[in-house]
Design a protein around this motif. Structure first.
Motif, PDB file in Angstrom:
ATOM      1  N   MET A 279       0.846  -1.189   0.000  1.00  0.00           N
ATOM      2  CA  MET A 279       0.000   0.000   0.000  1.00  0.00           C
ATOM      3  C   MET A 279       0.888   1.248   0.000  1.00  0.00           C
ATOM      4  O   MET A 279       1.572   1.538   0.959  1.00  0.00           O
ATOM      5  CB  MET A 279      -0.875  -0.031   1.256  1.00  0.00           C
ATOM      6  CG  MET A 279      -2.154   0.743   1.105  1.00  0.00           C
ATOM      7  SD  MET A 279      -3.021   0.720   2.677  1.00  0.00           S
ATOM      8  CE  MET A 279      -3.102  -1.041   3.012  1.00  0.00           C
ATOM      9  N   ALA A 280       0.867   1.926  -1.117  1.00  0.00           N
ATOM     10  CA  ALA A 280       1.753   3.092  -1.209  1.00  0.00           C
ATOM     11  C   ALA A 280       1.084   4.290  -0.573  1.00  0.00           C
ATOM     12  O   ALA A 280      -0.128   4.415  -0.571  1.00  0.00           O
ATOM     13  CB  ALA A 280       2.065   3.391  -2.671  1.00  0.00           C
TER      14      ALA A 280
ATOM     15  N   ALA B 107      -7.194   8.485  11.880  1.00  0.00           N
ATOM     16  CA  ALA B 107      -6.409   8.242  13.095  1.00  0.00           C
ATOM     17  C   ALA B 107      -5.085   7.657  12.681  1.00  0.00           C
ATOM     18  O   ALA B 107      -5.001   6.913  11.702  1.00  0.00           O
ATOM     19  CB  ALA B 107      -7.144   7.257  14.003  1.00  0.00           C
ATOM     20  N   ALA B 108      -4.023   8.029  13.405  1.00  0.00           N
ATOM     21  CA  ALA B 108      -2.699   7.529  13.020  1.00  0.00           C
ATOM     22  C   ALA B 108      -1.976   7.048  14.264  1.00  0.00           C
ATOM     23  O   ALA B 108      -2.231   7.490  15.388  1.00  0.00           O
ATOM     24  CB  ALA B 108      -1.895   8.638  12.344  1.00  0.00           C
TER      25      ALA B 108
ATOM     26  N   LYS C 195       1.023   4.513  10.592  1.00  0.00           N
ATOM     27  CA  LYS C 195      -0.122   3.847   9.970  1.00  0.00           C
ATOM     28  C   LYS C 195      -1.355   4.707  10.196  1.00  0.00           C
ATOM     29  O   LYS C 195      -1.611   5.159  11.311  1.00  0.00           O
ATOM     30  CB  LYS C 195      -0.295   2.455  10.531  1.00  0.00           C
ATOM     31  CG  LYS C 195       0.916   1.589  10.169  1.00  0.00           C
ATOM     32  CD  LYS C 195       0.664   0.131  10.294  1.00  0.00           C
ATOM     33  CE  LYS C 195       1.853  -0.623   9.704  1.00  0.00           C
ATOM     34  NZ  LYS C 195       1.782  -2.061   9.966  1.00  0.00           N
ATOM     35  N   ILE C 196      -2.092   4.904   9.128  1.00  0.00           N
ATOM     36  CA  ILE C 196      -3.236   5.815   9.181  1.00  0.00           C
ATOM     37  C   ILE C 196      -4.511   5.042   8.850  1.00  0.00           C
ATOM     38  O   ILE C 196      -4.580   4.321   7.855  1.00  0.00           O
ATOM     39  CB  ILE C 196      -3.064   6.988   8.191  1.00  0.00           C
ATOM     40  CG1 ILE C 196      -1.743   7.702   8.497  1.00  0.00           C
ATOM     41  CG2 ILE C 196      -4.242   7.946   8.269  1.00  0.00           C
ATOM     42  CD1 ILE C 196      -1.381   8.788   7.524  1.00  0.00           C
ATOM     43  N   HIS C 197      -5.461   5.178   9.768  1.00  0.00           N
ATOM     44  CA  HIS C 197      -6.750   4.508   9.568  1.00  0.00           C
ATOM     45  C   HIS C 197      -7.806   5.539   9.281  1.00  0.00           C
ATOM     46  O   HIS C 197      -7.722   6.680   9.717  1.00  0.00           O
ATOM     47  CB  HIS C 197      -7.159   3.752  10.847  1.00  0.00           C
ATOM     48  CG  HIS C 197      -6.249   2.626  11.187  1.00  0.00           C
ATOM     49  ND1 HIS C 197      -6.591   1.318  11.011  1.00  0.00           N
ATOM     50  CD2 HIS C 197      -4.997   2.627  11.700  1.00  0.00           C
ATOM     51  CE1 HIS C 197      -5.590   0.547  11.407  1.00  0.00           C
ATOM     52  NE2 HIS C 197      -4.600   1.324  11.831  1.00  0.00           N
TER      53      HIS C 197
ATOM     54  N   GLU D  50     -10.067  -0.225   7.491  1.00  0.00           N
ATOM     55  CA  GLU D  50      -9.402   0.181   6.249  1.00  0.00           C
ATOM     56  C   GLU D  50      -8.137   0.966   6.590  1.00  0.00           C
ATOM     57  O   GLU D  50      -8.196   2.022   7.202  1.00  0.00           O
ATOM     58  CB  GLU D  50     -10.337   1.032   5.407  1.00  0.00           C
ATOM     59  CG  GLU D  50      -9.814   1.231   4.000  1.00  0.00           C
ATOM     60  CD  GLU D  50     -10.419   2.430   3.289  1.00  0.00           C
ATOM     61  OE1 GLU D  50     -11.420   2.981   3.753  1.00  0.00           O
ATOM     62  OE2 GLU D  50      -9.827   2.824   2.269  1.00  0.00           O
ATOM     63  N   MET D  51      -7.028   0.411   6.226  1.00  0.00           N
ATOM     64  CA  MET D  51      -5.767   1.114   6.428  1.00  0.00           C
ATOM     65  C   MET D  51      -5.655   2.148   5.342  1.00  0.00           C
ATOM     66  O   MET D  51      -5.590   1.829   4.164  1.00  0.00           O
ATOM     67  CB  MET D  51      -4.601   0.111   6.332  1.00  0.00           C
ATOM     68  CG  MET D  51      -3.264   0.713   6.705  1.00  0.00           C
ATOM     69  SD  MET D  51      -3.098   1.079   8.469  1.00  0.00           S
ATOM     70  CE  MET D  51      -2.786  -0.567   9.093  1.00  0.00           C
ATOM     71  N   TYR D  52      -5.717   3.390   5.709  1.00  0.00           N
ATOM     72  CA  TYR D  52      -5.741   4.450   4.696  1.00  0.00           C
ATOM     73  C   TYR D  52      -4.357   4.641   4.085  1.00  0.00           C
ATOM     74  O   TYR D  52      -4.237   4.782   2.872  1.00  0.00           O
ATOM     75  CB  TYR D  52      -6.234   5.738   5.326  1.00  0.00           C
ATOM     76  CG  TYR D  52      -6.120   6.927   4.437  1.00  0.00           C
ATOM     77  CD1 TYR D  52      -5.145   7.899   4.669  1.00  0.00           C
ATOM     78  CD2 TYR D  52      -6.977   7.088   3.364  1.00  0.00           C
ATOM     79  CE1 TYR D  52      -5.053   8.991   3.828  1.00  0.00           C
ATOM     80  CE2 TYR D  52      -6.889   8.174   2.523  1.00  0.00           C
ATOM     81  CZ  TYR D  52      -5.918   9.136   2.770  1.00  0.00           C
ATOM     82  OH  TYR D  52      -5.828  10.211   1.948  1.00  0.00           O
ATOM     83  N   ALA D  53      -3.331   4.630   4.932  1.00  0.00           N
ATOM     84  CA  ALA D  53      -1.985   4.831   4.396  1.00  0.00           C
ATOM     85  C   ALA D  53      -0.961   4.285   5.374  1.00  0.00           C
ATOM     86  O   ALA D  53      -1.211   4.194   6.573  1.00  0.00           O
ATOM     87  CB  ALA D  53      -1.714   6.313   4.151  1.00  0.00           C
ATOM     88  N   ILE D  54       0.132   3.893   4.817  1.00  0.00           N
ATOM     89  CA  ILE D  54       1.287   3.499   5.646  1.00  0.00           C
ATOM     90  C   ILE D  54       2.470   4.304   5.149  1.00  0.00           C
ATOM     91  O   ILE D  54       2.746   4.340   3.939  1.00  0.00           O
ATOM     92  CB  ILE D  54       1.611   2.002   5.495  1.00  0.00           C
ATOM     93  CG1 ILE D  54       0.403   1.157   5.943  1.00  0.00           C
ATOM     94  CG2 ILE D  54       2.855   1.637   6.297  1.00  0.00           C
ATOM     95  CD1 ILE D  54       0.568  -0.329   5.699  1.00  0.00           C
TER      96      ILE D  54
END
Ligand SMILES: [Zn+2]
Ligand SMILES: [Zn+2]
Length: 1275
Positions: free
Chosen positions: A1-2, A294-295, A303-305, A312-316
């Motif tokens: 996940m970019a 939330a991070a 890690k951002i949810h 759902e993991m929004y971003a890493i």
């Protein structure tokens, strides 16, 4: 996940000396971030990492924080009782004296107002009001260091201290509560815990992290009943927690766990979500309610949810250069996320794509800070970043709009832009020609526009409001032009076409640009269109992500495999392509769909967009030859208004076309169009202005149309206007004059109309006017005009209606119509003028009336009889019969009764007046059996056996007929013939036997002529018996020395058999040949042709037994003729035969001596008989030889010479069809008139040489009834 989060800037490790750094985002705006660390400095950076402020503190920073509005940054530190303040607006530091004597360890700005709480090492508190500069020191608030705290929205202050208590104070510092804890508190928060009733009761709950192990919650109004939540050991210690949403708490645990619990009473403490975000440890968590995210950070990643869906993991974000992370924090707007490491570095990320963005071609420009645009190519994925500063933008084109312009959206080239004015109306501005076009159906709620960037789809743009996206097409050229042109100066929109005010030459909107609404698409909630490329809209989500959506107006325009589409999809595709003016694509779909109506739709749209070449292709494809040729004729028209006029005309928009033509350099086109369309009213108006010389001609055509529709008054007036009175316009004027004549009559001015029609030469006009008058029951005038026009039948019929018989009589010879003659005849008959009536009836071909009048009135039965005979009129015959009956001429009456098929009447008349023979004679073959029966019975009673038999035979009563025939005179050949016919028809054995007995003489002892027997066999189709009878008859004649009779009997029966296609018995053929040869002898000798005579005599002599009565005379003749012809040897042979004792004494004394001489002195010189070719095989054989020695065929003989026939010189007798040598037949006819075979007269000209004698050489080939003939055997 970019991660799609961009790092904006970083501070290197040890930016503030050893160890981690502290930092704080400017509240609200997040434009600045303040950092500090072990080096005792505080630095303030802007969003791009540019240093904006820097101060070196007397000691290590122990607290820093921004006030609620972000105007002031406050800092406290070791070794100083001053509070350092940085003013955002002036970007300057200043310092105030806290008045506190011990080291400050904590500071916190209130959520409302400008209160700053500062705690100290010894538990003292200062509340400083920055606005009023008032300081309230509270000594001994706690007994040990104040470490944490929180302001409520109602300005309550909760403080935690190392003395293991929590205090709740009011804004003046008065302690309201103090609660004892089991361990040191950290992380105090005010929040709202939901009770059963979800009423808003404010921030009633204080939460505290106790000893990093439990979460302690108590109601400030009920502090004695706290809730303490403990967690699983394996989570490790509580690093941090954050309230969010509707009473939920996110907790980060040191072992990497990331847990969400609920504080709702029913489910308090329950884990709603749990994830191990980090493998080794978790060091910090952060929540951005603005972003809905939330991070957590730990190890070397963030890690951002998504708060709406935590799973759902929004971003890493993985920070490769870091081994561990320390703390993360969002700016209040959620756009920026800062993260620090234990080694003192800091990284700032753009966490949220700002909601200010714009697209240019495929590039999206968006604000990465308040001063910076980031542009990226969203399609090419080049990823290159370009920056430029807003300050560098310049206005290139200036357009003055009557209302304030609120927003501007240029297209990719900048040539066009959409602007929205203060009235929320939208317009397209074309900078090339400085025109402004109103956008139709423009929603007042639109807040943005994006232009299509796909290079092939120019002019499409999408306007959007909160709910929908509206697709429009801006057409550079359109027949319709703009819907509304804006008067730049008055500001009043004016509608230019569709009205009748064509004298105004302003139709300049046509042939130019136009904006068309194509369709609307739903816009997902909260998303903002950023970029449009080939119908695909790129949207920015509230979370800053980009997402793509296909516009509802473009769903079918692109298909990988159009041939697989169903008809409905193809139709939708065509309609979308037409809407978007993608004509080439429309063509492809139409080619697959193959529906003429869709082709036509495309053609029409292409015309509307003035894509003439394309439209021509379309109309050619559907075979609309007329349209193709029309378009080709006009396509090179240079005048744009004229061109558009033609197209509008083809589209059926005639008012528009007229406006365009009138605005063009060739306004007469408008007149031409109206004339072509038969819009005479409009044409007349146009002609008045443009071409007065055309008025008479248009008037005439208008008048003709008015006449057709029945508006005679107006028609008359326009015909009158049509008159030019110019010599060279005579034809035209005559048409008008004719119209005036007709219309005058129509409107009641009959005198004028009739007078004009009479004077004018036109026959047709007279007829037209007469017809009108006739319809008006004006008989006299109508008939007069018909007569003048030489329509005599019509004239006469109208005179008849007017009862003007005199006039009719005058015209009688010119009338062709039988109907009129009949009408006249009736009238005359009624007047008692029978001769005229009869003549008129004759003209009318009403023959029965002619007969009737001749018989009843004119006493002219001869004429009546003549007409009955000529016309075979049944009624007429009846009338004549009655007439003769009255005169007692029963024979004539019977004759006419039969002619009128009144057989019964005729019979009765014949019976009454004993005229039955006449009736019987007349009745013919088409009477009924009953008629014949009646006649037969009559003659039976009269003892007229012959006629009784005849009518019984006709009536099919065969035995009665036979009875009568046998009673007739036995010498009456006619009766026997009919008896034979009766037997032939009856096919009755008994009747046959009766007749045979009669013929044989068994009845009366007298045998009847054998020919009757032959006929009987023929009638019975007993052809074998017939042939045998014929031979017997002939033989009797021959024996009696009646050679000519024998010949004729054989010949006539031969012919009868031949007519019935019966094979002739060979004996009959031979006998006829020999008898015929005998007949020929006389003819040859009479002509002095002794050689031919001799040859025939030799043939007869060789068959001398068939001539028993004349043996010696025939042999004598043979000797003499052979001697004469030089056939000495033959002469000697037959002379020798005569010397036999039985003949010798019978020799005529005249020849006896001569014959004895021939025998005594034999002379055997004799020339060979000449050879001629066999007609079958061509073998040379003697002339009179009838049996070919080569082909063995019996050869037909010539009826003239008796020799065999010659193929090359062949003919037949035209009467009997017997063969002959053509040249010999002609030669014979010089001296004889009749055929020697049939004795019929033959005319030389009737003989024709026959080229192919095949059927005469092989006569059997034409015979069919083989079986019938075969029972005949030669005796
Ligand atoms: Zn032959
Ligand atoms: Zn003949």
């Amino acid at each position: 996940m970019a991660s799609n989060m961009k790092r904006i800037f970083s501070l290197p490790e040890r930016a503030h000396g050893d160890g981690p750094i502290k930092y704080a985002w400017q509240r609200t705006h997040g434009n600045y971030i303040a950092t500090t660390g072990s080096d005792g400095t505080v630095k303030i950076y802007d969003r791009h990492g540019d240093l904006k402020g820097n101060v070196t503190l007397p000691g290590r920073c122990t607290g820093l924080g921004w006030d609620q509005d972000g105007d002031t940054l406050a800092i406290v530190c070791d070794n100083s009782n001053g509070i350092f303040l940085w003013d955002t607006n002036s970007q300057r530091f200043n310092q105030i004296d806290s008045g506190l004597k011990d080291t400050m360890t904590f500071l916190l700005w209130s959520k409302s107002g400008s209160k700053l709480a500062v705690g100290t090492q010894k538990g003292n508190l200062l509340i400083y009001d920055h606005k009023t500069s008032r300081k309230i020191p509270i000594i001994g608030k706690h007994t040990k260091r104040i470490t944490c705290g929180a302001w409520s929205a109602e300005n309550l202050l909760a403080l935690g201290s190392d003395d293991k208590t929590i205090s709740i104070s009011n804004v003046d510092g008065d302690t309201l509560r103090q609660t004892q804890l089991r361990a040191e508190p950290s992380d105090v928060e005010f929040s709202e815990m939901k009770g059963d009733e979800r009423s808003s009761i404010g921030e009633n709950t204080v939460s505290v992290n106790i000893g990093k192990k439990t979460l302690f919650l108590f109601n400030i109004n009920d502090p004695d009943n706290p809730i303490e939540l403990a967690f699983q050991q394996r989570y490790g210690y509580i690093v941090a927690y954050k309230w969010f949403g509707d009473g939920y708490i996110l907790i980060g645990f040191s072992q990497g766990y990331f847990v969400v619990i609920s504080t709702h009473m029913k489910e308090i403490g329950q884990e709603c979500f749990q994830a191990r975000n980090h493998k080794n440890n978790l060091t910090s968590i952060a929540i951005s309610s603005a972003l809905g995210k939330a991070a957590s950070c730990g190890d070397n990643s963030i890690k951002i949810h998504d708060l709406s869906d935590l799973k759902e993991m929004y971003a890493i974000i993985t920070l490769e250069e870091e081994r561990a992370l320390d703390s993360i924090s969002w700016s209040d707007d959620g756009q920026l996320l800062a993260v620090t490491s234990p080694r003192g570095s800091m990284h700032v990320y753009l966490a949220r794509l700002p909601m200010l963005a714009s697209a240019c071609q495929t590039r999206i420009a968006y604000l990465t800070s308040l001063l910076e645009l980031t542009i990226e190519d969203n399609i090419a994925q080049i990823g290159g970043l370009h920056y430029f500063y807003i300050e560098d933008w310049n206005f290139v084109v200036e357009h003055r709009h009557m209302a304030g312009i609120r927003k501007v959206f240029p297209d990719a080239t900048g040539a066009h832009l959409v602007f929205i004015d203060e009235k929320s109306d939208g317009y397209v501005y074309n900078s090339a020609d400085d025109t402004v076009i109103n956008i139709p159906d423009f929603s007042p709620t639109v807040h943005g526009v994006v232009w299509e960037n796909w290079p092939l789809d120019k002019g499409v743009f999408v306007a959007y409001d909160a709910e929908k996206m509206y697709t429009y097409v801006y057409c550079q050229t359109s027949v319709h032009g703009r819907q509304e042109s804006i008067d730049m100066y008055s500001g009043a929109p004016s509608y230019r076409y569709g009205g009748q005010d064509w004298s105004n030459d302003d139709a300049s909107g046509h042939g130019s640009s136009r904006v068309m609404f194509v369709g609307a698409s739903k816009l997902p909630f909260g998303q903002v269109p950023v970029l449009l490329y080939n119908g695909e809209i790129t949207l920015q989500t509230p979370g800053g992500k980009l997402t793509n959506l296909l516009l509802a107006t473009h769903t079918h325009v692109f298909n990988e495999n159009p041939t697989e589409l169903g008809p409905n999809d193809l139709k939708t595709a065509i309609q979308q392509c037409v809407g978007l003016k993608r004509f080439k694509d429309a063509w492809i779909y139409c080619s697959i769909l193959k529906q003429v109506d869709m082709w036509k739709e495309v053609g029409k749209a292409a015309l509307q967009s003035m894509e003439l070449d394309f439209a021509i292709r379309v109309y050619r494809e559907v075979g609309d030859v007329g349209m193709v040729s029309s378009l080709q004729q006009i396509k090179n028209t240079e005048d744009k208004n004229q061109l558009c006029g033609y197209i509008a005309m083809f589209l059926g928009e005639f008012n528009l076309a007229q406006d365009l033509f009138l605005a063009s350099q060739y306004p007469l086109a408008a007149l031409e169009m109206r004339r072509d369309l038969l819009h005479w009213d409009s044409a007349l108006q146009l002609a008045k202005a443009l071409a007065p010389e055309q008025i008479p001609y248009i008037s005439r055509e208008y008048a003709q149309q008015l006449e057709f529709t029945g508006d005679y008054m107006s028609a008359l007036s326009h015909y009158e206007k049509g008159v030019t009175q110019q010599e060279n316009q005579r034809d035209h004027d005559e048409v008008c004059a004719a119209g005036i004549a007709r219309m005058s009559i129509r409107v009641g001015d009959i005198r004028r109309g009739v007078s004009m029609a009479s004077k004018m030469p036109s026959k047709i006009l007279k007829k037209e006017c007469a017809a009108i008058l006739e319809s008006m029951k004006q008989w006299a005038e109508a008939a007069q005009l018909y007569e003048q026009g030489q329509y005599y039948d019509k004239a006469a019929s109208v005179y008849i209606r007017g009862k003007n018989w005199g006039k009719v009589g005058e015209l009688l010879n010119k009338i062709t119509s039988p109907k009129i003659h009949a009408q006249y005849a009736k009238a005359k008959e009624a007047d008692g003028r029978y001769k005229e009536a009869a003549d008129a009836y004759k003209m009318a071909k009403e023959w029965d009336n002619v007969i009737r009048i001749n018989l009843d009135h004119l006493q002219n039965p001869e004429e009546a009889v003549t007409i009955v005979r000529q016309t075979q009129s049944v009624e007429g015959a009846k009338m004549v019969a009655r007439f003769f009956q009255k005169l007692n001429d029963y024979g004539s009456a019977i004759q006419f009764l039969v002619m009128s098929h009144c057989n019964d009447e005729a019979f009765q008349l014949a019976q009454q007046h004993r005229q039955m023979e006449i009736y019987a004679d007349i009745i013919g073959s088409d009477a009924t059996p009953e008629d014949y029966q009646s006649i037969a019975v009559y003659f039976d009673a009269e003892n007229n056996h012959f006629l009784a038999g005849k009518f019984f035979l006709l009536g099919g009563q065969y035995s009665k007929a036979m009875k009568h025939f046998l009673k007739c005179n036995p010498e009456d050949g006619q009766a026997i013939e009919l008896a034979i016919e009766t037997v032939g028809r009856a096919n009755d054995d008994l009747l046959t036997k009766q007749l045979v007995d009669f013929l044989m003489g068994d009845v009366d002892g007298t045998p009847k002529d054998a020919k009757y027997l032959f006929r009987l066999y023929m009638a019975l189709k007993k052809y074998g018996e017939a042939a045998r009878t014929a031979i017997i008859i002939a033989r009797e004649e021959q024996n009696a020395g009646n050679y000519r009779n024998a010949h004729d009997v054989l010949f006539s029966m031969y012919q009868e058999l031949k007519q019935n296609k019966i094979k002739i018995p060979a004996e009959m053929v031979t006998n006829l040949m020999i008898l015929h040869s005998y007949i020929l002898v006389k003819i040859h000798v009479k002509r002095g042709d002794h050689l031919k005579g001799a040859r025939m005599l030799i043939r007869v002599a060789n068959n001398i037994s068939k001539f028993p009565s004349h043996i010696v005379p025939i042999l004598t003749s043979t000797v003499i003729e052979c001697h004469r012809a030089g056939l000495k040897n033959s002469s000697f042979s037959y002379a020798a035969m005569l010397m036999r004792p039985e003949y010798r004494n019978e020799i005529d004394l005249k020849y006896k001596r001569k014959i004895e001489m021939i025998v005594r002195k034999p002379d055997k010189t004799e020339e060979e008989e000449p050879l001629t070719p066999c007609p079958v095989c061509g073998f040379q054989i003697p002339e009179t030889e009838l049996l070919c020695p080569d082909c063995k065929n019996n050869l037909p003989y010539c009826i003239i010479t008796g020799r065999h026939i010659l193929r090359e010189d062949f003919c037949v007798c035209p009467s009997c069809d017997f063969p002959a040598v053509f040249s010999e037949f002609l030669k014979m006819l010089e001296v004889e008139e009749t055929c020697p075979m049939c004795s019929e007269r033959v005319i030389k000209e009737n003989i024709q040489k026959i080229q192919d004698p095949h059927k005469y050489i092989y006569p059997e080939s034409s015979l069919v009834k083989e079986g019938e003939g075969q029972d005949v055997q030669p005796e």
